[in-house]
Motif scaffolding. Structure first.
Motif, short mmCIF file in Angstrom:
data_model
loop_
_atom_site.label_atom_id
_atom_site.label_comp_id
_atom_site.label_asym_id
_atom_site.label_seq_id
_atom_site.Cartn_x
_atom_site.Cartn_y
_atom_site.Cartn_z
N ARG A 17 0.80 -1.26 -0.07
CA ARG A 17 0.00 0.14 -0.04
C ARG A 17 0.77 1.33 -0.18
N LEU A 18 0.51 2.25 -0.77
CA LEU A 18 1.19 3.43 -0.78
C LEU A 18 0.82 4.36 0.35
N LEU A 19 2.20 4.97 0.79
CA LEU A 19 2.06 5.95 2.20
C LEU A 19 2.33 7.11 1.57
N PRO A 20 2.17 8.25 2.53
CA PRO A 20 2.41 9.63 2.13
C PRO A 20 3.77 10.13 2.12
N THR A 21 4.58 9.27 2.63
CA THR A 21 6.14 9.43 2.56
C THR A 21 6.60 9.17 1.02
N PHE A 22 7.35 10.46 0.47
CA PHE A 22 7.81 10.26 -0.64
C PHE A 22 9.10 10.78 -0.69
N ILE A 23 9.83 10.50 -2.01
CA ILE A 23 11.24 11.07 -2.12
C ILE A 23 11.28 12.22 -3.22
N GLN A 24 12.00 13.14 -3.19
CA GLN A 24 12.44 14.14 -4.36
C GLN A 24 13.70 13.95 -4.72
N ILE A 25 13.68 13.63 -5.93
CA ILE A 25 14.95 13.50 -6.79
C ILE A 25 15.67 14.78 -7.03
N THR A 26 16.83 14.87 -6.64
CA THR A 26 17.59 16.27 -6.57
C THR A 26 18.28 16.09 -7.98
N HIS A 27 17.72 17.37 -8.68
CA HIS A 27 18.18 17.53 -10.03
C HIS A 27 19.73 18.38 -9.92
#
Length: 799
Positions: free
Chosen positions: A646-656
């Motif tokens: 199940r998907l959680l609110p926690t996410f990652i942002q890729i650093t460009h």
């Protein structure tokens, strides 16, 4: 309206403060303009007139402080004498225009400082030379050398009206290169003259209904072509938006009225659902600047008895009302009161509905912030709002071929988190992400419309969180969240930066901005393309990710450093190593080169640790490091999954990373994996980032502005040529009017601007300064004497 704590008294329960920024003299002429206008009209007895004027300037003195009162009092009195007996076409005394210009300037500039005060004073006096035959000597004697120079600069800047010849024929616009160059160079010497001229033009556009329709359209076209473009280049976004809408109302009254009505229908509480129709007539309409004289009938097809140009202009909300809650409340109250007394035009009522909907959104978010405890205690939170200009919505609909309901940033809220002049920047960034969570719990986010410009700033350096949600009426609403430091960097344009030199405001140097991307940091607008977050382009974007690439893990207000361990399914899934002991908020907050090298080293050691331990599955790790799996979802972000998938609110942002940053990062990674010190990388970077002196920074700022304006000039000429070619005419009979016969350079180290004929070389520059035969450096590089110079080059002749 919900009551809030005052600026200096924290809210007693949650230890937070809501701050309302109101410049010290942003309203210094709010009431004085009416009083002084009555005095200038000359309809009262002389003693009464003198008393009224004294009351006016005294009110200004009380509002703005002793230092300001003297100059403002003298300026109003001076302008009153100079313009005595003069009236505008609206029937108002000319002094009202002078005071309105000063009032607009007070909303654009810092709230204190001698340069800011002189700017307002020069704005009041800006027409006394050209229209009242006063001498610059008398101005200098009364108000000082700086005010006199500003007034003289505004007078020279009027040449722009001669540069753009509106002859009403198909030949289009003719250009006078020399006059335009005079304007540009005068602006670079002191950008405040442009602020004054823009304020002058804004008030003229607000009262353009007094002109004959044909002349009003010509002025509106010139304003849209020249002044709106210039305001955009200088970063004066709010003023630009109002100017655009005023021009739009004059040039396209039917479409203006139609869009006002459609937005009111979307945002009206009585029509919350079921609105999804497209406005094909707007999307298919030709651009304003491509219309010819044969299109004039389209400007006058509406019923003049029902709708006048004055009504349309009244439906454009002034930019300062959006930024001042007290003014906005008064505006809506006066609108409701006048509607009861006499029937207001529907387009004006529709503007009131749009503004009321914005107030409802702001109050709903404000209430949620007051009752929520999830943001960092002690932080100051400033809430403001804006309506996107109808012209910008019109342009976006045509560009993307979408209906008005697909323009998600037509109205927007901005939340600014105070960071104590940058001292609390890290915690303030954590607060930004916490506030984002509050917004997403209050309103349903729209898939694919979240942009994290904090982790990944725009090329201009602009940082903010952007998200689009379904507002309280079910229609789209954009919310921006940023720190005070980010806000100042984004809001203070090139011209305003010069005003801050004396105030001690620690703005990031404008010299660090890429002038080609100045417009990328636009106020409250976000024009990212609508897309399906799972389309092929997105997969191609993420398929280039490599093992070891740095990312940021976001969970509520917690930002943690992480690196990619494995890329799976063409970028659809990522295995990430998260360090629960390495907070990333300071990494995001401080983007200084020297600090960034240390961050790269921390990421590299995290990557090396996961590699050395042979961790390869979600859940592997130790007490401070853990591997987690993330999946690319509909909203275009990588979300964490639990053990049940199940998907959680926690996410990652890729650093460009830029090319330079990527090169440095992998150099640090290589050094860490090989067991070598990273001193060589640090020393090389530190040698390249020596802080410039204040004089060097000033010259660099001047060079940036000059290059920006020269690029703007080139863009303006290209647009004129393109428009003429579309109309089937010649570009221009005189080549020099298209390609200037000169180059403009900056002489280092004094920063003097030098004009040379086109094709001049480095040797010519040396000869011009009387140092023939000496070594010449162009843009810091030693060059041959026959090297041809270009616009904006920095030339140094070695003695």
């Amino acid at each position: 309206m919900l009551g809030l704590a005052q600026k200096n008294s924290p809210f007693p329960i949650f230890f937070c403060k809501f701050r309302r920024n109101r410049p010290k003299f942003s309203c210094l002429l709010d009431h004085a303009n009416v009083i002084a206008a009555a005095a200038a009209a000359g309809k009262a007895h002389g003693a009464v007139t003198s008393a009224i004027t004294h009351v006016a300037v005294t009110a200004v003195a009380i509002a703005s402080g002793a230092c300001l009162s003297t100059k403002v009092q003298k300026a109003i009195a001076f302008a009153k004498r100079a313009h005595h007996g003069q009236f505008r076409k609206t029937g108002d005394p000319y002094l009202t225009h002078c005071i309105h210009t000063g009032r607009i300037l007070a909303m654009l500039i810092p709230s204190s400082g001698k340069r800011a005060v002189d700017t307002v004073v020069a704005g009041i006096l800006h027409d006394v030379v050209d229209d009242a035959c006063e001498s610059l000597g008398s101005i200098e004697e009364e108000f000082g050398d700086e005010v006199a120079k500003l007034v003289a600069g505004v007078s020279r800047l009027s040449y722009i009206n001669q540069c753009c010849i509106m002859d009403g024929s198909d030949s289009g616009t003719g250009w006078r290169a020399n006059d335009l160059r005079v304007m540009l160079l005068g602006m670079v010497d002191d950008p405040r003259v442009v602020l004054i001229k823009l304020a002058d033009r804004l008030h003229n556009m607000r009262t353009i209904y007094a002109l004959p329709p044909a002349k009003a359209r010509a002025v509106a076209q010139e304003t849209l072509l020249i002044w709106c473009s210039l305001a955009s280049r200088l970063g004066l976004w709010a003023l630009k938006a109002e100017l655009e809408d005023l021009c739009f109302a004059v040039l396209q009254p039917q479409i203006f009225r139609k869009m006002r009505a459609d937005l009111a229908s979307m945002w009206s509480p009585r029509n919350r659902v079921g609105y999804s129709r497209r406005i094909t007539t707007i999307v298919s309409s030709p651009p304003l600047d491509e219309r010819t004289a044969s299109d004039d009938e389209s400007f006058t097809t509406f019923d003049e008895h029902v709708l006048s140009m004055k009504d349309l202009l009244e439906a454009v909300v002034p930019f300062d009302i959006l930024s001042d809650r007290r003014k906005r409340t008064k505006f809506l109250h006066d609108l409701a009161k006048s509607s009861e007394a006499q029937k207001k035009a529907k387009v004006v009522q529709d503007a009131g509905i749009a503004l009321t909907s914005l107030v409802a959104c702001e109050e709903a978010l404000e209430k949620e912030l007051l009752i929520s405890t999830s943001y960092i205690p002690g932080m100051e939170v400033t809430l403001s709002s804006r309506l996107k200009s109808l012209y910008s919505i019109f342009s976006k609909m045509r560009r993307k071929d979408v209906g008005i309901h697909k323009v998600y940033d037509a109205r927007a809220l901005r939340v600014v988190v105070g960071d104590k002049n940058g001292t609390l920047h890290g915690p303030a960034i954590q607060c930004c992400y916490s506030l984002l969570d509050i917004v997403h719990r209050l309103w349903i986010p729209i898939d694919g419309e979240f942009d994290d410009y904090i982790v990944n700033p725009k090329p201009s350096g602009y940082q903010s969180l952007h998200t689009a949600v379904q507002g309280p009426d079910g229609s789209a609403l954009e919310v921006q969240i940023r720190t005070q430091k980010m806000h100042e960097y984004a809001e203070h344009g090139l011209a305003a930066h010069w005003l801050y030199k004396e105030t001690g405001n620690k703005l990031q140097s404008i010299s660090s901005m890429d002038e080609s991307d100045i417009e990328a940091s636009s106020s409250l607008s976000k024009d990212t393309d609508d897309h399906n977050p799972l389309d092929t382009d997105l997969f191609q974007k993420y398929s280039s990710l490599k093992m070891g690439h740095p990312v940021i893990r976001v969970e509520g207000s917690n930002l943690l450093a992480a690196v990619i361990i494995r890329v799976e399914k063409g970028g659809r899934e990522l295995l990430v190593a998260v360090s629960f002991g390495l907070a990333a908020s300071e990494v995001v907050a401080d983007r200084r080169p020297s600090f960034q090298i240390k961050c790269w080293e921390a990421y590299a050691r995290l990557y090396k640790k996961a590699s050395d331990e042979w961790w390869c599955q979600p859940g592997h790790g130790d007490w401070c490091t853990c591997l987690e799996k993330y999946t690319l979802c509909r909203d275009g972000m990588y979300h964490k999954q639990d053990q049940f998938g199940r998907l959680l609110p926690t996410f990652i942002q890729i650093t460009h990373l830029t090319e330079e940053e990527e090169s440095e990062y992998w150099a640090v990674v290589s050094a860490v994996f090989e067991g070598k010190p990273v001193d060589s990388v640090v020393s090389r970077r530190s040698s390249d980032s020596v802080a410039p002196t204040s004089m060097e920074a000033s010259i660099n700022n001047k060079v940036r502005l000059l290059r920006t304006m020269l690029r703007w000039e080139e863009q303006l000429r290209s647009e004129a040529s393109l428009r003429q070619s579309k109309l089937g005419g010649k570009a221009n009979g005189n080549p020099d009017s298209v390609v200037p016969g000169e180059v403009v350079i900056v002489c280092w180290p004094n920063g003097e601007i030098m004009r040379l004929r086109s094709g001049s070389t480095a040797a010519d520059a040396a000869m011009k300064v009387g140092l023939e035969g000496k070594l010449v450096l162009v843009n810091g590089q030693l060059v041959l004497p026959n090297t041809e110079l270009k616009d904006g080059d920095i030339v140094e002749v070695r003695v």
